[in-house]
Write an enzyme that holds these catalytic residues in place. Structure first.
Site, PDB file in Angstrom:
ATOM      1  CG  PHE A 120     -10.643   6.894   1.186  1.00  0.00           C
ATOM      2  CD1 PHE A 120     -11.234   6.544   2.119  1.00  0.00           C
ATOM      3  CD2 PHE A 120      -8.967   7.039   1.151  1.00  0.00           C
ATOM      4  CE1 PHE A 120     -10.784   6.618   2.845  1.00  0.00           C
ATOM      5  CE2 PHE A 120      -8.524   6.847   1.803  1.00  0.00           C
ATOM      6  CZ  PHE A 120      -9.367   7.258   3.364  1.00  0.00           C
ATOM      7  CD  GLN A 233      -0.563  12.759   0.102  1.00  0.00           C
ATOM      8  OE1 GLN A 233      -0.508  11.430   0.847  1.00  0.00           O
ATOM      9  NE2 GLN A 233      -1.417  12.509  -1.171  1.00  0.00           N
ATOM     10  CG  HIS A 235      -4.123  13.547   5.203  1.00  0.00           C
ATOM     11  ND1 HIS A 235      -4.967  14.343   5.337  1.00  0.00           N
ATOM     12  CD2 HIS A 235      -4.346  12.337   4.555  1.00  0.00           C
ATOM     13  CE1 HIS A 235      -6.215  12.794   5.415  1.00  0.00           C
ATOM     14  NE2 HIS A 235      -6.241  12.260   4.681  1.00  0.00           N
ATOM     15  CG  LEU A 249      -4.551  10.726   9.089  1.00  0.00           C
ATOM     16  CD1 LEU A 249      -3.431  11.741   8.234  1.00  0.00           C
ATOM     17  CD2 LEU A 249      -4.110   9.625   8.312  1.00  0.00           C
ATOM     18  CD  GLU A 252      -9.022  11.234   0.955  1.00  0.00           C
ATOM     19  OE1 GLU A 252      -7.989  11.140   1.337  1.00  0.00           O
ATOM     20  OE2 GLU A 252      -9.027  10.804   0.341  1.00  0.00           O
ATOM     21  NE  ARG A 308      -5.342  11.023   0.688  1.00  0.00           N
ATOM     22  CZ  ARG A 308      -4.669   9.812   1.815  1.00  0.00           C
ATOM     23  NH1 ARG A 308      -3.103  10.108   1.566  1.00  0.00           N
ATOM     24  NH2 ARG A 308      -4.952   9.240   2.618  1.00  0.00           N
ATOM     25  CG  HIS A 379      -0.639  11.354   5.358  1.00  0.00           C
ATOM     26  ND1 HIS A 379      -0.693  10.507   6.305  1.00  0.00           N
ATOM     27  CD2 HIS A 379      -0.885  10.725   4.918  1.00  0.00           C
ATOM     28  CE1 HIS A 379      -1.885  10.206   5.864  1.00  0.00           C
ATOM     29  NE2 HIS A 379      -1.491   9.400   4.713  1.00  0.00           N
ATOM     30  NE  ARG A 414      -0.439   7.240  -0.019  1.00  0.00           N
ATOM     31  CZ  ARG A 414      -1.332   6.986   0.494  1.00  0.00           C
ATOM     32  NH1 ARG A 414      -1.961   6.145   0.574  1.00  0.00           N
ATOM     33  NH2 ARG A 414      -1.138   7.482   2.043  1.00  0.00           N
TER      34      ARG A 414
HETATM   35  C1  LIG Z   1      -2.471   7.993  10.656  1.00  0.00           C
HETATM   36  C2  LIG Z   1      -1.707   7.359   9.220  1.00  0.00           C
HETATM   37  C3  LIG Z   1      -3.541   6.917   8.316  1.00  0.00           C
HETATM   38  C4  LIG Z   1      -2.970   6.159   7.199  1.00  0.00           C
HETATM   39  N1  LIG Z   1      -4.289   5.588   6.696  1.00  0.00           N
HETATM   40  C5  LIG Z   1      -4.140   5.148   5.618  1.00  0.00           C
HETATM   41  C6  LIG Z   1      -4.782   4.155   4.671  1.00  0.00           C
HETATM   42  O1  LIG Z   1      -6.216   4.279   5.237  1.00  0.00           O
HETATM   43  N2  LIG Z   1      -5.337   3.782   3.544  1.00  0.00           N
HETATM   44  C7  LIG Z   1      -4.035   3.688   3.001  1.00  0.00           C
HETATM   45  O2  LIG Z   1      -3.366   2.341   2.378  1.00  0.00           O
HETATM   46  N3  LIG Z   1      -2.468   4.214   3.548  1.00  0.00           N
HETATM   47  C8  LIG Z   1      -2.629   5.083   4.627  1.00  0.00           C
HETATM   48  N4  LIG Z   1      -1.171   5.601   5.228  1.00  0.00           N
HETATM   49  C9  LIG Z   1       0.064   5.170   4.997  1.00  0.00           C
HETATM   50  C10 LIG Z   1       0.402   3.455   5.033  1.00  0.00           C
HETATM   51  O3  LIG Z   1       0.213   3.392   5.889  1.00  0.00           O
HETATM   52  C11 LIG Z   1       1.979   3.953   4.655  1.00  0.00           C
HETATM   53  O4  LIG Z   1       2.417   4.638   3.211  1.00  0.00           O
HETATM   54  C12 LIG Z   1       2.397   2.350   5.000  1.00  0.00           C
HETATM   55  O5  LIG Z   1       1.787   1.563   6.010  1.00  0.00           O
HETATM   56  C13 LIG Z   1       3.350   2.577   5.362  1.00  0.00           C
HETATM   57  O6  LIG Z   1       4.251   1.038   5.230  1.00  0.00           O
HETATM   58  P1  LIG Z   1       5.293   0.147   4.550  1.00  0.00           P
HETATM   59  O7  LIG Z   1       4.918  -1.247   4.608  1.00  0.00           O
HETATM   60  O8  LIG Z   1       6.459   0.479   3.575  1.00  0.00           O
HETATM   61  O9  LIG Z   1       6.060   0.377   5.740  1.00  0.00           O
HETATM   62  P2  LIG Z   1       6.160   0.620   7.536  1.00  0.00           P
HETATM   63  O10 LIG Z   1       4.388   0.304   8.047  1.00  0.00           O
HETATM   64  O11 LIG Z   1       5.691   2.377   8.482  1.00  0.00           O
HETATM   65  O12 LIG Z   1       7.063  -0.012   7.961  1.00  0.00           O
HETATM   66  C14 LIG Z   1       8.545   0.474   8.201  1.00  0.00           C
HETATM   67  C15 LIG Z   1       9.355  -0.874   8.923  1.00  0.00           C
HETATM   68  O13 LIG Z   1      10.919  -0.334   8.615  1.00  0.00           O
HETATM   69  C16 LIG Z   1      11.656  -0.003   9.939  1.00  0.00           C
HETATM   70  N5  LIG Z   1      12.486   0.393   9.939  1.00  0.00           N
HETATM   71  C17 LIG Z   1      13.080   2.331   9.032  1.00  0.00           C
HETATM   72  N6  LIG Z   1      13.695   2.062   9.808  1.00  0.00           N
HETATM   73  C18 LIG Z   1      15.117   1.532  10.029  1.00  0.00           C
HETATM   74  C19 LIG Z   1      16.008   1.127   9.780  1.00  0.00           C
HETATM   75  N7  LIG Z   1      17.339   1.654   9.633  1.00  0.00           N
HETATM   76  N8  LIG Z   1      16.185   0.013  10.436  1.00  0.00           N
HETATM   77  C20 LIG Z   1      15.869  -1.143  10.462  1.00  0.00           C
HETATM   78  N9  LIG Z   1      14.200  -1.158  10.742  1.00  0.00           N
HETATM   79  C21 LIG Z   1      13.682  -0.176   9.448  1.00  0.00           C
HETATM   80  C22 LIG Z   1      10.575   0.349  10.910  1.00  0.00           C
HETATM   81  O14 LIG Z   1      11.088  -0.395  11.792  1.00  0.00           O
HETATM   82  C23 LIG Z   1       9.530  -0.044  10.263  1.00  0.00           C
HETATM   83  O15 LIG Z   1       9.435  -2.127  10.454  1.00  0.00           O
HETATM   84  C24 LIG Z   1      -1.725   6.166   6.945  1.00  0.00           C
HETATM   85  C25 LIG Z   1      -0.590   6.469   6.775  1.00  0.00           C
HETATM   86  C26 LIG Z   1      -1.058   6.865   8.614  1.00  0.00           C
HETATM   87  C27 LIG Z   1       0.368   7.974   9.111  1.00  0.00           C
END
Ligand SMILES: Cc1cc2nc3c(=O)[nH]c(=O)nc-3n(C[C@H](O)[C@H](O)[C@H](O)COP(=O)(O)OP(=O)(O)OC[C@H]3O[C@@H](n4cnc5c(N)ncnc54)[C@H](O)[C@@H]3O)c2cc1C
Length: 603
Positions: A120, A233, A235, A249, A252, A308, A379, A414
């Site tokens: 990556f 960021q 992407h 998306l 990568e 990126r 992203h 990142r």
């Molecule tokens: C298409 C895509 C592909 C990706 N691929 C990769 C990858 O291969 N490798 C990598 O390392 N990263 C990747 N990323 C980035 C990564 O997926 C995210 O940064 C990461 O999943 C974020 O996780 P999190 O637990 O912080 O938040 P999230 O998984 O977004 O969870 C947020 C949670 O908070 C809740 N929430 C939000 N606001 C409120 C509120 N006001 N009240 C109650 N609940 C709330 C939501 O409902 C959700 O349950 C990718 C991102 C995208 C968009």
């Protein structure tokens, strides 16, 4: 108003990877844990993650170890990272990945049965543990199963609108349920914010509808400090066509598997501009780049796998110079590997199944035979809630943050794959230290008027009804404005204009009106989201104006170079005493000599 009150030791807001891992840990420490999520359990944004999670296990290249991962992360973040977080992350990620495996995650395998790792951008060696290009789904499935067995109380389709304070500490949260629009109060000894990012503040984004910056705004409103908000960021590879899917998306992983970027003249333009600090780690020609993607340890990575921020800017340059594809992107070609690899179509479908289906179904394009059109998409948020590196506690006692909601690990940019590992390393730590805080502190008291004021504010759009501003129009204009004036290439005059426009949009948002009832009223939800979107947008613009240099994901047309004077502090955004947004500088603690040596050794 009298609201039902739920008592818990630790409240986790968010059920993505970070929230679930935090909840599991707090529960393992013997705490009563409640989890709130805006969507359904299993549907958080993490489920969309594709390429994998970075952990220096050395399964594919035994030269890899935590030291190289640490140095890669710091270089990628242009040394604005919280180095303690980068150190803990590099050291603890392998253990957290093995733990997921022990809990049932089915990773792709090496021939001798170990967890397979892929290349990556910005990672020196193949480092991403993955499950095809559906790694996030496997992570969420595993954590969800494990969490449910631990007996977490999960409140699905609930949205937190305000945090409650008791003196100098956090005391609880007010939330409404989307199904009926009724309010609940959660009283908690400690709270973990794991609400993800803010991509919905921009027009073109890979982010899900949940990403309205709620966690940052909740913490900011409660008095906690935000950090590095200018670093958003973009992407390099999102879909650009058809218009209805613009921004989705393209992992990568496509480039990790040998995909190359070409302009309309067929030129691999990434070879034209290789930053000095990556020169000795980048392939000198196409042949060497290909060998790298096929596991040749003597080869350096192709320039498509540079960081990126750099790849996104190179694509932007090609498009602006008139060498773009018909729909305003460039070409990403994985089909070309048929010249190198017998059975390439099957290979691509096996390694990139989601990408194959995504393009087939959304763009009627077969990526095993035809190049894709791609361009930058908003992203990820490197900035966020300022936390202590070891404990993940914010500047507000009892309030913790993890995952994309927290700042520090990634500095100015990142590396791909470093988010999923961030979630499990710092999700666990946030859960552990939130549990410790909960055990060491008694139950806080809830200030009823505070809770009532939060609900009254949230319900105000109903009072204004059809006479009020349309919340969707305000949101639409905000997204277009941020994309145009605070997007991938920035300059002072435009960002000052953005601040003026934000003030006008804030005034309109304060007049937003909705009609109908409270059940699943998406207009109402949008009206509530506006406050969060406007708060984070203002924080981004303010910090971006003051960072008068280009570094990582932040690129200034008027200050195209990196300036040393900006390398020694983080920008902090906090609410001032009269409610205004303030910006200050927090010095970065110098690296301890042993970590400075690790960076030097890996230059
Ligand atoms: C298409 C895509 C592909 C990706 N691929 C990769 C990858 O291969 N490798 C990598 O390392 N990263 C990747 N990323 C980035 C990564 O997926 C995210 O940064 C990461 O999943 C974020 O996780 P999190 O637990 O912080 O938040 P999230 O998984 O977004 O969870 C947020 C949670 O908070 C809740 N929430 C939000 N606001 C409120 C509120 N006001 N009240 C109650 N609940 C709330 C939501 O409902 C959700 O349950 C990718 C991102 C995208 C968009």
């Amino acid at each position: 108003m009298q609201f039902p009150t739920i008592d818990t030791d630790v409240l986790v807001i968010g059920a993505g990877g970070a929230g679930l891992r935090a909840a599991i840990e707090a529960s393992a420490q013997g705490c009563k844990v409640a989890v709130i999520t805006k969507s359904l359990l299993g549907k958080a944004h993490t489920v969309m993650a594709e390429g994998g999670m970075a952990a220096a296990m050395g399964n594919v290249d035994d030269r890899d170890n935590w030291r190289v991962h640490f140095a890669d992360t710091m270089r990628g973040g242009q040394y604005l990272n919280n180095w303690r977080m980068a150190e803990l992350h590099a050291k603890e990620a392998p253990e957290r990945v093995h733990e997921l495996e022990a809990w049932g995650a089915v990773f792709d395998r090496t021939k001798d049965g170990r967890i397979l790792q892929r290349n990556f951008g910005g990672h020196r060696y193949p480092r991403l543990a993955h499950v095809g290009d559906r790694t996030g789904l496997e992570m969420i499935r595993t954590l969800q199963d494990h969490g449910v067995h631990r007996g977490l109380d999960v409140y699905m389709e609930h949205t937190v609108v305000s945090l409650l304070a008791d003196g100098g500490r956090v005391a609880g949260a007010v939330a409404y349920d989307r199904e009926r629009g009724r309010f609940k109060v959660f009283r908690a000894k400690a709270i973990v914010i794991a609400t993800g990012g803010l991509g919905r503040a921009f027009k073109i984004t890979s982010n899900s509808w949940e990403y309205t910056g709620d966690g940052y705004a909740l913490a900011y409103d409660a008095g906690a400090a935000l950090q590095d908000m200018e670093f958003v960021q973009f992407h390099p590879t999102g879909m650009v066509w058809p218009p209805s899917v613009k921004g989705i998306l393209v992992t990568e992983g496509v480039r990790g598997e040998g995909g190359v970027l070409r302009n309309s003249e067929g030129r691999r333009f990434m070879f034209d501009d290789i930053p000095d600090n990556y020169k000795n780690q980048t392939a000198k020609d196409e042949e060497e780049g290909w060998r790298y993607t096929q596991g040749d340890k003597s080869a350096n990575r192709p320039p498509e796998l540079l960081t990126r921020d750099h790849v996104a800017r190179c694509i932007n340059r090609e498009v602006k110079a008139g060498r773009g594809s018909p729909h305003g992107g460039v070409y990403l070609d994985i089909a070309w590997i048929k010249a190198k690899l017998p059975g390439s179509a099957e290979h691509i479908k096996r390694k990139l199944p989601s990408m194959y289906h995504q393009f087939k179904q959304l763009a009627n394009l077969d990526i095993t035979t035809t190049p894709m059109e791609v361009g930058p998409t908003t992203h990820y948020t490197m900035g966020g809630i300022r936390v202590d590196g070891d404990t993940q506690m914010s500047t507000l006692p009892g309030l913790f943050a993890a995952g994309e909601a927290a700042a520090g690990l990634h500095g100015a940019n990142r590396l791909g794959g470093n988010s999923l590992s961030d979630l499990i390393v710092f999700g666990k730590r946030a859960g552990e230290f939130a549990a410790k805080f909960a055990k060491e502190h008694g139950a806080p008291s809830i200030d009823e008027p505070q809770a009532e004021a939060a609900a009254t504010r949230a319900l105000a759009p109903f009072e204004r009804g059809a006479e009020g501003e349309n919340p969707y129009s305000v949101q639409y204009e905000l997204q277009g404005m941020m994309q145009e004036l605070v997007g991938i290439v920035r300059q002072e005059s435009e960002m000052r204009q953005a601040l003026d426009r934000l003030r006008a949009l804030r005034a309109r948002a304060d007049r937003a009106g909705v009609t109908g009832h409270r059940e699943y009223n998406s207009g109402w939800h949008t009206a509530i989201d506006l406050h969060n979107l406007l708060t984070v947008s203002e924080a981004i613009a303010m910090a971006a104006i003051e960072r008068k240099e280009s570094r990582g994901a932040h690129f200034r047309d008027d200050y195209p170079g990196k300036a040393d004077e900006f390398s020694t502090f983080n920008f902090i955004v906090q609410k001032g005493s009269s409610g205004e947004m303030t910006l200050s500088r927090a010095p970065i603690t110098p690296l301890p000599p042993e970590l400075a040596k690790v960076i030097e050794e890996n230059k």
